[in-house]
Write a protein that holds these residues in place. Structure first.
Motif, mmCIF file in Angstrom:
data_model
loop_
_atom_site.group_PDB
_atom_site.id
_atom_site.type_symbol
_atom_site.label_atom_id
_atom_site.label_comp_id
_atom_site.label_asym_id
_atom_site.label_seq_id
_atom_site.Cartn_x
_atom_site.Cartn_y
_atom_site.Cartn_z
ATOM 1 N N VAL A 4 45.479 26.975 46.675
ATOM 2 C CA VAL A 4 45.170 28.049 45.724
ATOM 3 C C VAL A 4 43.746 28.536 45.977
ATOM 4 N N VAL A 5 43.587 29.846 46.056
ATOM 5 C CA VAL A 5 42.267 30.476 46.066
ATOM 6 C C VAL A 5 42.108 31.190 44.727
ATOM 7 N N VAL A 6 41.035 30.898 44.004
ATOM 8 C CA VAL A 6 40.759 31.553 42.733
ATOM 9 C C VAL A 6 39.578 32.491 42.926
ATOM 10 N N VAL A 7 39.740 33.753 42.539
ATOM 11 C CA VAL A 7 38.660 34.731 42.662
ATOM 12 C C VAL A 7 38.148 35.103 41.278
ATOM 13 N N VAL B 236 36.499 22.310 47.981
ATOM 14 C CA VAL B 236 37.938 22.149 47.784
ATOM 15 C C VAL B 236 38.140 20.988 46.826
ATOM 16 N N PHE B 237 39.062 21.112 45.892
ATOM 17 C CA PHE B 237 39.253 20.046 44.910
ATOM 18 C C PHE B 237 40.661 20.108 44.340
ATOM 19 N N ALA B 238 41.097 19.009 43.780
ATOM 20 C CA ALA B 238 42.284 18.972 42.920
ATOM 21 C C ALA B 238 41.795 19.103 41.484
ATOM 22 N N THR C 82 40.335 26.124 45.807
ATOM 23 C CA THR C 82 38.988 26.582 46.147
ATOM 24 C C THR C 82 38.647 27.807 45.308
ATOM 25 N N LEU C 83 37.399 27.882 44.904
ATOM 26 C CA LEU C 83 36.920 29.018 44.120
ATOM 27 C C LEU C 83 36.094 29.920 45.024
#
Length: 730
Positions: A122-125, A149-151, A204-205
């Motif tokens: 997942v990429v969060v923007v 990167v994380f859970a 990842t953000l």
């Protein structure tokens, strides 16, 4: 379900549910297709739109192989539309985008680069809130100093990032592996967000704005009052009913999700735009029931301060106390406002005293508002009470035959009474008779807004006919062009537009423009313009009569020059030489000049009255007469081009200041690239266009045909009938 288009091997599948967003749709689609460096597909799912959105989608699919359009068999809502799009997606990643939002420049390649670097699930923007009034607010997200990167259990603060699908780009195989399906109704984004985040091992953000989240003034679910907001409970239940207690950190995540749920309930309960009074106690009861149903063992980290007090009131089911708390807070705010008003009261009193007679008449008006509406009275006005003209006049004339039970009365300025046709009933603006009619009329028909002091009475019907198809931007769209703004009170403009019950438009283009410029709750009547009925039905005999009345000989070529004013540049005079232009049109040609300001031509040019074959017709009472008489129209950015196009006669766009005008004043489309005929950018070009006959060339004729196909297809001579049938009914 119909499917058109298609493309292979995309990295990202954009899935866009579409329902009645024609005014915003192009901006949305363009933002996803602007960068060709990243392989993408765009799956637009038309949820049975009724506003012309389907035509926009078909246009994009026809010209871009990356676009696929799915048309659903029936309207089912945003959730099912997303499900259908997901079934057709082939990209490695899926990005759900709402069709009234748009992506930030450069975000697609930035997301692609992050995917290439980190292979995330997942990429969060980030996002900004783009308000209808031009304000842009940053999100409350905090992306800085997060793990690369994380859970979710490794950085649980991600729970507090706005729970929407459009700020997340998700590996398609992960999403399909969850078995998730969007529900019908509102708040379907809640279970999507948390099931995806719980399932992902690599989040990842991307710390940059990716989405412009449009805050619509009307039409958004968050601004819709009703029972649909109870869907929040079903969707939060799905989060907890499918919660995986076997995942790492599950105990803490359950507690944080619970706190987020109560926060969300309080946001919705505290928003006066969502719940009517009669549903608030029931909603609060559901909040309490969910509190106890999903309260984690051992409690949760409740917030402190006033927010913590609210949590305790929810836990105890103490709705009356909650209401009292909110009431007290509002009273405190009102008290502060009252103090500010009192401080200005003295000045207001002195100002009222100075108003004198005007204040007395306003008081009379408010007294008349207490009388019943006259069900048979229609009040008409045009151009700020300047006389009998435009769409209101056309509706009035037709209504005399089709709605004889409705008594029409016109509002005019005292100095314009003599311009009224014989027998037309009228009241003079500013008199007692005017305020009485204004208070008692059931129907109010105008081509501009009524004054600010006019009250929209329950049971009354306000019809805004407008007075042209807009090339230049209008309403709140002008916020992007501050150099051309004359009225910066955009909130006031929308308050006036809030009084409209109907907005009459000439074509789909105008409908879209008004929907963007004036986002209010009126109903659009896309009927064609009533004032153009006369042009659509004109006979050769009427044309000959009008020309004879103007003293034009048979066979003489008539050129009408009708330029618009530059409200942002009142001292500007487009270069125009009446003698050269008339001579270029032919030896016997007649040049008619009509303008907002007579001196919108070169100062040094001789006055038309001193030149043979040149006439100033700015004061002529009927612009339609001039259209019928003219063989050729020369204009710049005036809406007269859209009306004259009904006659299917040559048009020349003379735009010597085009680049400055489009940059400062702002336009909805490029009239030089998509003209209704020939184009001249200099006076010499204009003279050559007339002298050589280029205004009648095949290229000019083809351009006019395309222009007419876009703007005049509704002009069949029955527009007034259609308006009357809807507004006056039987």
């Amino acid at each position: 379900m119909a499917r058109t288009g298609g493309v292979g091997s995309p990295l990202i599948s954009f899935i866009v549910p579409v329902y009645n967003v024609r005014s915003y749709l192009r901006q949305c689609l363009d933002s996803m297709l602007a960068d060709s460096s990243v392989p993408v597909e765009l799956i637009a799912v038309d949820d049975r739109s009724t506003d012309g959105s389907a035509e926009v989608l078909a246009e994009y699919a026809a010209r871009d192989p990356r676009v696929t359009v799915l048309t659903l068999d029936r309207n089912g809502g945003q959730g099912p539309a997303r499900n259908r799009g997901l079934e057709q997606a082939t990209g490695d990643y899926v990005w759900f985008v709402d069709s009234d939002d748009w992506l930030a420049d450069g975000i697609v390649p930035a997301v692609a680069a992050r995917i290439a670097d980190l292979d995330p699930d997942v990429v969060v923007v980030d996002h900004v809130r783009a308000h209808w009034d031009g304000r842009v607010d940053p999100s409350l997200n905090r992306f800085a100093r997060t793990p690369e990167v994380f859970a979710l259990h490794e950085w649980p603060r991600a729970i507090e990032i706005l729970h929407t699908p459009w700020n997340k780009i998700v590996r398609r195989s992960l999403l399909l592996g969850t078995g998730f399906r969007f529900r019908t109704g509102w708040y379907e984004d809640i279970p999507f967000t948390y099931r995806v985040l719980m399932a992902a091992d690599r989040i990842t953000l991307l710390d940059r704005v990716g989405v412009h989240y449009r805050q619509r003034r009307v039409g958004a679910a968050t601004r819709t009052v009703g029972e649909g907001h109870f869907a929040i409970f079903t969707n939060w239940s799905e989060v907890f009913d499918t919660f995986d207690d076997g995942r790492p950190g599950a105990a803490l995540l359950r507690k944080l999700l619970f706190r987020r749920m109560i926060w969300h309930f309080l946001v919705v309960r505290g928003n006066e735009d969502r719940l009517p009074d009669e549903l608030r106690a029931r909603f609060f009861g559901e909040m309490t029931a969910h509190y106890h149903r999903y309260l984690p063992a051992g409690g949760y980290p409740a917030p402190g301060g006033m927010e913590g007090v609210k949590h305790r009131l929810v836990a105890g089911g103490r709705h009356h106390t909650f209401q009292a708390l909110r009431f007290g807070f509002r009273r405190a705010q009102e008290a502060r406002a009252t103090g500010e008003v009192a401080a200005r009261a003295g000045n207001r009193g002195r100002r009222v005293a100075r108003l004198g007679r005007a204040a007395v008449l306003r008081a009379y008006y408010h007294a008349e508002l207490r009388r019943p509406l006259d069900p048979n009275l229609a009040l008409y006005a045009a151009y700020w009470y300047r006389g009998y003209a435009c769409n209101p006049a056309a509706i009035y004339e037709t209504a005399k035959d089709l709605a004889p039970g409705v008594r029409g009365v016109w509002v005019v300025r005292r100095d314009k009474v003599g311009t009224l046709p014989p027998g037309v009933p009228y009241v003079v603006a500013g008199t007692r008779a005017y305020f009485r009619a204004l208070a008692q009329a059931t129907y109010l028909v105008n081509n501009v807004n009524w004054p600010n002091y006019v009250v929209k009475r329950p049971g009354s019907t306000h019809v805004m006919t407008h007075h042209g198809t807009p090339l230049k931007v209008m309403g709140i769209d002008q916020q992007d062009y501050p150099g051309g703004v004359q009225d910066p009170d955009f909130a006031g403009q929308l308050r006036r537009a809030d009084r409209w019950d109907y907005s009459v438009t000439a074509n789909a283009f105008t409908t879209q423009a008004w929907e963007r410029a004036y986002p209010c709750r009126y109903r659009t009547l896309e009927t064609g313009y009533p004032r153009n009925d006369r042009l659509a039905l004109a006979t050769a005999g009427e044309v000959a009569r009008v020309r004879a009345e103007l003293g034009i000989e048979p066979g003489q070529r008539v050129v009408l020059y009708a330029a618009t004013h530059r409200e942002h540049l009142p001292g500007y005079h487009p270069p125009f030489d009446p003698e050269r232009v008339r001579a270029a049109a032919g030896p016997d040609a007649v040049l008619l000049i009509r303008s907002h300001y007579f001196r919108d031509r070169a100062v040094a040019a001789p006055a038309p009255a001193d030149l043979p074959g040149v006439r100033d017709v700015s004061a002529h009472p009927s612009v339609e007469d001039l259209y019928l008489a003219a063989d050729v129209l020369i204009t710049d950015y005036s809406s007269v081009m859209f009306d004259y196009a009904v006659l299917d006669r040559p048009i020349v766009i003379y735009a010597p200041d085009w680049e400055a005008y489009r940059m400062i004043r702002g336009v909805y489309f490029d009239i030089v690239a998509e003209p209704p005929g020939a184009v001249a950018l200099t006076l010499d070009d204009l003279v050559d266009t007339l002298r050589t006959g280029a205004f009648e060339s095949d290229a000019a004729t083809k351009a006019r045909s395309e222009f007419r196909g876009r703007f005049t297809t509704l002009e069949d001579g029955r527009a007034a009938e259609r308006v009357i049938a809807t507004v006056f009914g039987d």
